[in-house]
Write an enzyme that holds these catalytic residues in place. Sequence first.
Site, short mmCIF file in Angstrom:
data_model
loop_
_atom_site.label_atom_id
_atom_site.label_comp_id
_atom_site.label_asym_id
_atom_site.label_seq_id
_atom_site.Cartn_x
_atom_site.Cartn_y
_atom_site.Cartn_z
N LYS A 157 1.51 7.24 4.06
CA LYS A 157 1.97 8.62 3.89
C LYS A 157 3.50 8.60 3.83
O LYS A 157 4.15 7.73 4.39
CB LYS A 157 1.50 9.48 5.07
CG LYS A 157 1.99 8.97 6.40
CD LYS A 157 1.35 9.69 7.55
CE LYS A 157 1.79 9.04 8.84
NZ LYS A 157 0.77 8.92 9.82
N ASP A 203 -6.35 9.93 16.19
CA ASP A 203 -6.68 9.78 14.77
C ASP A 203 -7.32 8.43 14.48
O ASP A 203 -6.97 7.76 13.51
CB ASP A 203 -5.41 9.96 13.91
CG ASP A 203 -5.79 10.35 12.48
OD1 ASP A 203 -4.91 10.29 11.61
OD2 ASP A 203 -6.97 10.67 12.24
N ASN A 229 -6.99 3.80 9.46
CA ASN A 229 -5.78 3.54 10.26
C ASN A 229 -5.82 2.17 10.93
O ASN A 229 -5.00 1.89 11.80
CB ASN A 229 -5.65 4.61 11.37
CG ASN A 229 -5.22 5.94 10.79
OD1 ASN A 229 -4.73 5.99 9.66
ND2 ASN A 229 -5.41 7.00 11.54
N GLY A 267 0.85 -1.19 0.00
CA GLY A 267 0.00 0.00 0.00
C GLY A 267 0.88 1.23 0.00
O GLY A 267 2.08 1.16 0.19
N THR A 315 -9.99 13.69 7.09
CA THR A 315 -11.40 13.81 7.38
C THR A 315 -11.65 14.53 8.69
O THR A 315 -10.89 14.40 9.64
CB THR A 315 -12.07 12.43 7.45
OG1 THR A 315 -13.40 12.61 7.91
CG2 THR A 315 -11.34 11.51 8.44
N LYS A 361 -9.73 6.05 12.96
CA LYS A 361 -10.68 5.99 11.84
C LYS A 361 -10.37 4.71 11.07
O LYS A 361 -9.27 4.15 11.19
CB LYS A 361 -10.53 7.22 10.93
CG LYS A 361 -9.15 7.45 10.40
CD LYS A 361 -9.06 8.77 9.64
CE LYS A 361 -7.63 9.01 9.19
NZ LYS A 361 -7.42 10.31 8.61
N VAL A 378 4.82 0.75 1.41
CA VAL A 378 4.99 -0.35 2.34
C VAL A 378 5.11 -1.64 1.52
O VAL A 378 4.30 -1.84 0.61
CB VAL A 378 3.77 -0.49 3.28
CG1 VAL A 378 4.09 -1.41 4.44
CG2 VAL A 378 3.34 0.86 3.79
N ASP A 385 -1.63 3.07 12.94
CA ASP A 385 -1.00 4.35 12.64
C ASP A 385 -1.02 5.26 13.85
O ASP A 385 -2.06 5.38 14.50
CB ASP A 385 -1.79 5.03 11.51
CG ASP A 385 -0.89 5.98 10.74
OD1 ASP A 385 -1.13 6.22 9.57
OD2 ASP A 385 0.09 6.45 11.36
O1 LIG Z 1 3.28 4.96 8.69
C1 LIG Z 1 2.97 4.27 9.63
C2 LIG Z 1 1.70 3.51 9.61
C3 LIG Z 1 1.64 2.53 8.51
C4 LIG Z 1 1.42 1.19 8.65
C5 LIG Z 1 1.32 0.72 7.36
C6 LIG Z 1 0.99 -0.64 6.97
C7 LIG Z 1 0.30 -0.85 5.79
C8 LIG Z 1 -0.09 -2.14 5.40
C9 LIG Z 1 0.26 -3.21 6.23
C10 LIG Z 1 0.01 -4.60 6.20
C11 LIG Z 1 -0.75 -5.32 5.21
N1 LIG Z 1 -1.07 -6.59 5.29
C12 LIG Z 1 -1.80 -6.90 4.19
C13 LIG Z 1 -2.42 -8.10 3.79
C14 LIG Z 1 -3.15 -8.12 2.60
C15 LIG Z 1 -3.27 -6.97 1.84
C16 LIG Z 1 -2.65 -5.78 2.25
C17 LIG Z 1 -1.91 -5.77 3.44
N2 LIG Z 1 -1.25 -4.77 4.10
N3 LIG Z 1 0.56 -5.18 7.29
N4 LIG Z 1 1.15 -4.22 8.02
C18 LIG Z 1 0.99 -3.01 7.41
C19 LIG Z 1 1.37 -1.71 7.79
N5 LIG Z 1 1.46 1.73 6.48
N6 LIG Z 1 1.70 2.85 7.21
N7 LIG Z 1 3.61 4.11 10.75
C20 LIG Z 1 4.71 4.84 11.12
C21 LIG Z 1 5.15 5.95 10.42
C22 LIG Z 1 6.25 6.65 10.90
C23 LIG Z 1 6.88 6.27 12.07
C24 LIG Z 1 6.38 5.14 12.73
F1 LIG Z 1 6.96 4.76 13.86
C25 LIG Z 1 5.31 4.45 12.28
#
Ligand SMILES: O=C(Cc1cc(-c2ccc3c(-c4nc5ccccc5[nH]4)n[nH]c3c2)n[nH]1)Nc1cccc(F)c1
Length: 269
Positions: free
Chosen positions: A18, A132, A137, A15, A168, A134, A22, A150
């Site tokens: 921000k 935050d 997240n 995905g 939002t 929602k 990932v 998040d």
């Molecule tokens: O930015 C984020 C939050 C974040 C989490 C994720 C994220 C997105 C997707 C996943 C997934 C995931 N599993 C899936 C299974 C099927 C389809 C899609 C999937 N995405 N697992 N873990 C994730 C974690 N993106 N952004 N945390 C952050 C940012 C800065 C500093 C910090 F300490 C944390």
Amino acid sequence: REWTLHDFDMGRPLGKGKFGRVYMVRTKSEPKYILALKTLYKSEIVQSRVEKQIRREIEIQQNLRHPNVLRLYGYFHDEKRIFLMLEFAGKGELYKQLSKYGRFSERRSAKYIYQMADALIYLHGKHVIHRDIKPENLLLGINGELKIGDFGWSVHAPGNRRKTLCGTLDYLPPEMVEGKDHTERVDHWALGVLTYEFLVGNPPFEDKNSVNNTYRKIAKVDLRFPKGLSPEVQDLISRLLQHDPPKRLALDQVISHPWILQHSKSWAP
Ligand SMILES: O=C(Cc1cc(-c2ccc3c(-c4nc5ccccc5[nH]4)n[nH]c3c2)n[nH]1)Nc1cccc(F)c1
């Protein structure tokens, strides 16, 4: 232990978060762990002047250990990027399920709200306000358990940082709409909004055509329930969506609310 990119086999993109992407990755050495590796570009972080926020987010998330809070195992960087080693959530993003099904059943919603309240009891116990909450997240673990993914806007209580109104407004409580100081009770309000959105498919004060009208409905707590919601869940939502923060239902009252209890019997042990 110092991690580098060479420690991982790269998988598919999961995905676009921000500030970066990932990827699903796996450690090369035994035991082979699957992780979600988030890349943040230093140039973008510096440009958007969010360096302090990112450092705080890393600091906060690294010290959290709860089954409904996504783990941050560690991080490393090269000259251009910061890499976050985040827990892989086996069933992906919750909001995609919500948009696919339109809305969740009372049983499924009650399970998520129980897990959310349990995570918030833990976070507030550590004086972390999420701020935050929602669907965007939230992630789902391999057994369908909810994971708060998040912490971009978390602060150590009491929070009074100006939250630039990006994203939002639907989850903002009256005190933030009115620019007043806020406490961890903003998360209680958001839990009420989340319960409503899970069951109805849209948040209670949404007005797609007018941001000002959304503000007005929040400040007035102009709450209307569609037909078909049980009286128990209407009671829970109404007790969370109270204008005065101290009047909002305490989190230990949420996890023991009749609506939660009546559904908890049917959850897997
Ligand atoms: O930015 C984020 C939050 C974040 C989490 C994720 C994220 C997105 C997707 C996943 C997934 C995931 N599993 C899936 C299974 C099927 C389809 C899609 C999937 N995405 N697992 N873990 C994730 C974690 N993106 N952004 N945390 C952050 C940012 C800065 C500093 C910090 F300490 C944390």
